[in-house]
Design a protein around this motif. Structure first.
Motif, mmCIF file in Angstrom:
data_model
loop_
_atom_site.group_PDB
_atom_site.id
_atom_site.type_symbol
_atom_site.label_atom_id
_atom_site.label_comp_id
_atom_site.label_asym_id
_atom_site.label_seq_id
_atom_site.Cartn_x
_atom_site.Cartn_y
_atom_site.Cartn_z
ATOM 1 N N PHE A 1 0.819 -1.208 0.000
ATOM 2 C CA PHE A 1 0.000 0.000 0.000
ATOM 3 C C PHE A 1 0.860 1.269 0.000
ATOM 4 O O PHE A 1 0.481 2.290 -0.590
ATOM 5 N N TRP A 43 -8.510 8.557 -6.173
ATOM 6 C CA TRP A 43 -7.797 7.282 -6.118
ATOM 7 C C TRP A 43 -7.093 7.106 -4.778
ATOM 8 O O TRP A 43 -7.019 5.986 -4.242
ATOM 9 N N PHE A 65 -9.640 5.902 -2.343
ATOM 10 C CA PHE A 65 -9.947 4.489 -2.594
ATOM 11 C C PHE A 65 -8.872 3.583 -2.004
ATOM 12 O O PHE A 65 -9.174 2.576 -1.345
ATOM 13 N N VAL A 66 -7.623 3.956 -2.218
ATOM 14 C CA VAL A 66 -6.526 3.147 -1.685
ATOM 15 C C VAL A 66 -6.540 3.162 -0.164
ATOM 16 O O VAL A 66 -6.347 2.120 0.490
ATOM 17 N N ARG A 67 -6.823 4.332 0.434
ATOM 18 C CA ARG A 67 -6.814 4.430 1.896
ATOM 19 C C ARG A 67 -7.924 3.582 2.516
ATOM 20 O O ARG A 67 -7.688 2.834 3.469
ATOM 21 N N TYR A 68 -9.128 3.681 1.983
ATOM 22 C CA TYR A 68 -10.236 2.884 2.532
ATOM 23 C C TYR A 68 -10.017 1.393 2.301
ATOM 24 O O TYR A 68 -10.328 0.564 3.176
ATOM 25 N N SER A 69 -9.478 1.064 1.144
ATOM 26 C CA SER A 69 -9.192 -0.353 0.861
ATOM 27 C C SER A 69 -8.140 -0.884 1.813
ATOM 28 O O SER A 69 -8.232 -2.018 2.315
ATOM 29 N N GLN A 70 -7.149 -0.065 2.081
ATOM 30 C CA GLN A 70 -6.084 -0.488 3.004
ATOM 31 C C GLN A 70 -6.628 -0.743 4.408
ATOM 32 O O GLN A 70 -6.267 -1.718 5.065
ATOM 33 N N GLN A 71 -7.516 0.136 4.863
ATOM 34 C CA GLN A 71 -8.080 -0.037 6.196
ATOM 35 C C GLN A 71 -8.854 -1.349 6.319
ATOM 36 O O GLN A 71 -8.725 -2.084 7.299
ATOM 37 N N SER A 72 -9.628 -1.657 5.304
ATOM 38 C CA SER A 72 -10.444 -2.867 5.358
ATOM 39 C C SER A 72 -9.603 -4.117 5.127
ATOM 40 O O SER A 72 -9.747 -5.129 5.839
ATOM 41 N N LEU A 73 -8.722 -4.083 4.130
ATOM 42 C CA LEU A 73 -7.928 -5.260 3.813
ATOM 43 C C LEU A 73 -6.941 -5.599 4.930
ATOM 44 O O LEU A 73 -6.675 -6.781 5.190
#
Length: 579
Positions: free
Chosen positions: A165, A245, A248-256
């Protein structure tokens, strides 16, 4: 040993380098704050893996109190570094404010097109970035590898995920840099051109309104405005795309990251406390990079502002304040002087040579466009593109400290400029008002009695550009300003353009008094009255000196030439004779 040129810092960079101690302290407090950012991670590990297992309330209380104390230290560190940066910004402005003012004024005088307001906006932009949230990302970024290393300590998979990330965020930052710099700079340049165009035309708003030119102006402004708006829209579109973008990367990182931690907990490779702590830790690790992405636009703007200021200060270096000279007597010498202007092939003045002793009154004559006003500006050292030598008492006029030279010069431009303030302030050149000198200057120009008839006398406000005065009153006040303090050299460009007979008589009287005091006076005028008080005549035509000498010799020569020419034609009036 002399420092090599490539190691020498620019003036602006050297000024910022002088604050290295303050930035080092900010870095120290940033290190403390970032180190204490591990507190939530450690606290969660203790609560989930120790307190919940032991059911010890005393342990929970102790851990919580320690955590609160560390949070207080962290908050104090962040507050201290913010306060220190704000104070640094104020000191930076104090050190550079006057310097930028002087340089931008010289640049504007040099006809470079730079607005002083733009230079101060650049300084403000640099200062705001150095004291805002964006700079904290650069202080916090070195701690990202430490947070990732702690994630590796919890589990290698979490560390690898954090690196992935981080690489994606850095890629977004690089993409934003590559695709937003040019559009952003073009948008700023286009907006500046629109503002300068509009400001330049609004100075003549009365003419525009009187002759119905507003619609034409509006059409031209609209064309420029649409182009600037298009460039700004393009710049914002790229910036918004990068920001979207990044979210999107930040929210995806938090969840993943939470999902990866849950998978490790299911497999028994991680405790629930470590799962929550790893999620918080990874968010903290990527926060500086995310902040860099979100503040990238302001960084690009601050960098461009820094480069413009650096170029400005380098082009117009500070003059030596310690340089002092003996007060000049007013002797003027020009040797091979040529004056040019941008986008003009032929020079305005061509190889001008003459020497005028101190105490001489010179009448500068010539048809329109012959270079008289350019010569006037050259004599006082404010024409930008000059080659050759302009000597005042044998010393180059550009070598003088302008603040020191100013009181010894009097200048009345063809386009009279007064400033918002009182009559006394304008006559006294906005320096500390010496009432005796102000009244003396007013009496010399025959203005004293007229001023006393104003509602507040010398304390009467004249409005912006002397809007409450008539054209003749503005010109006579500007003349009083020019002779204020008995300057050694006085240059008057069309001083009687707006004067009636009484005003012109007062002007001739003022020149006579200056002559009696041994002052050097140049009068640019079309009226024959200037010849009455002149000792010397300097005639220009097409930028060249066609006559130069004592008044009587020049007028006698001109008369003989005229009579010789008329003898061939048989008729023609004689030229006017001086009094």
């Amino acid at each position: 040993m002399k420092t090599p040129t490539f190691f020498q810092r620019s003036e602006l960079a050297a000024t910022l380098w002088s604050f290295r101690r303050e930035f080092a302290i900010v870095g120290l407090f940033s290190a403390v704050a970032n180190l204490l950012m591990l507190t939530p991670t450690i606290y969660m590990l203790q609560v989930y893996d120790r307190v919940l297992v032991s059911h010890s309330e005393l342990t929970l209380l102790a851990v919580s109190l320690i955590c609160l104390f560390l949070f207080a230290v962290m908050a104090m560190s962040e507050w201290t570094r913010s306060r220190l940066l704000v104070r640094t910004g104020v000191r930076l402005d104090e050190q550079l404010g006057t310097r930028v003012f002087n340089a931008s004024f010289e640049a504007y005088l040099d006809s470079s097109g730079l607005s002083p307001q733009r230079a101060f906006n650049d300084l403000l932009q640099v200062r705001q970035f150095l004291t805002g949230q964006g700079i904290f990302a650069f202080f916090d970024a070195p701690w990202t590898p430490i947070y990732i290393a702690v994630s590796f300590a919890l589990h290698p998979l979490l560390g690898i995920l954090a690196i992935v990330f981080a690489i994606v965020q850095v890629g977004l930052a690089w993409f934003g840099h590559r695709h937003t710099v040019a559009p952003s700079e073009e948008a700023v340049k286009a907006n500046l051109e629109v503002n300068l165009f509009l400001q330049g035309k609004l100075r003549n708003s009365e003419t525009l309104e009187a002759m119905g030119m507003v619609r034409n102006l509006q059409q031209r402004w609209r064309e420029r405005h649409v182009r600037a708006l298009a460039r700004q829209t393009q710049s914002q579109a790229v910036s918004n795309r990068v920001t979207a973008w990044s979210k999107f990367v930040r929210y995806s990182q938090q969840s993943l990251s939470l999902g990866a931690g849950a998978l490790l907990v299911i497999d028994g490779q991680l405790s629930p406390g470590a799962m929550i702590a790893a999620n918080v830790l990874m968010n903290r690790a990527l926060a500086p990079i995310d902040m860099m992405v979100s503040s990238w636009r302001s960084f690009i703007g601050a960098r461009a502002a820094f480069e413009r200021l650096e170029k400005l200060l380098g082009t117009f270096p500070e003059r030596d304040p310690a340089l002092t000279r003996v007060a000049p007597t007013g002797e003027i010498t020009l040797r091979g002087v040529e004056a040019t202007a941008p986008r003009r092939e032929a020079p305005i003045l061509k190889k001008i040579n003459f020497a005028i002793p101190a105490g001489t009154v010179v009448a500068v004559l010539g048809p329109s466009g012959s270079g008289k006003s350019t010569l006037a500006r050259t004599l006082v050292g404010i024409w930008p593109d000059v080659s050759g030598e302009v000597l005042l008492d044998g010393s180059p006029i550009e070598g003088w400290n302008r603040l020191e030279l100013g009181p010894h010069l009097g200048y009345l431009p063809q386009d009279v400029e007064l400033f918002d303030g009182t009559i006394a302030e304008n006559i006294a050149r906005f320096s500390e008002i010496d009432s005796e000198k102000v009244i003396t200057a007013a009496r010399i120009t025959g203005l004293h009695e007229s001023i006393l008839r104003f509602p507040k006398g010398y304390d009467t406000p004249i409005g912006e550009a002397g809007s409450v005065l008539s054209g003749g009153q503005r010109q006579r006040i500007a003349l009083a300003r020019a002779v204020y303090g008995d300057p050694a050299l006085v240059v008057l460009d069309e001083p009687n353009a707006n004067l009636d007979d009484a005003g012109e008589a007062a002007l001739m009287n003022a020149v006579a008094q200056l002559k009696a005091k041994g002052k050097t006076v140049f009068i640019v005028s079309h009226r024959p009255g200037a010849l009455a008080v002149a000792d010397w005549i300097l005639a220009l035509n097409n930028g060249e000196v066609v006559a130069n000498g004592p008044r009587d010799l020049v007028t006698q020569f001109a008369r003989r030439q005229h009579m010789a020419a008329q003898s061939d034609t048989g008729s023609g009036p004689l030229p006017p004779q001086p009094a």
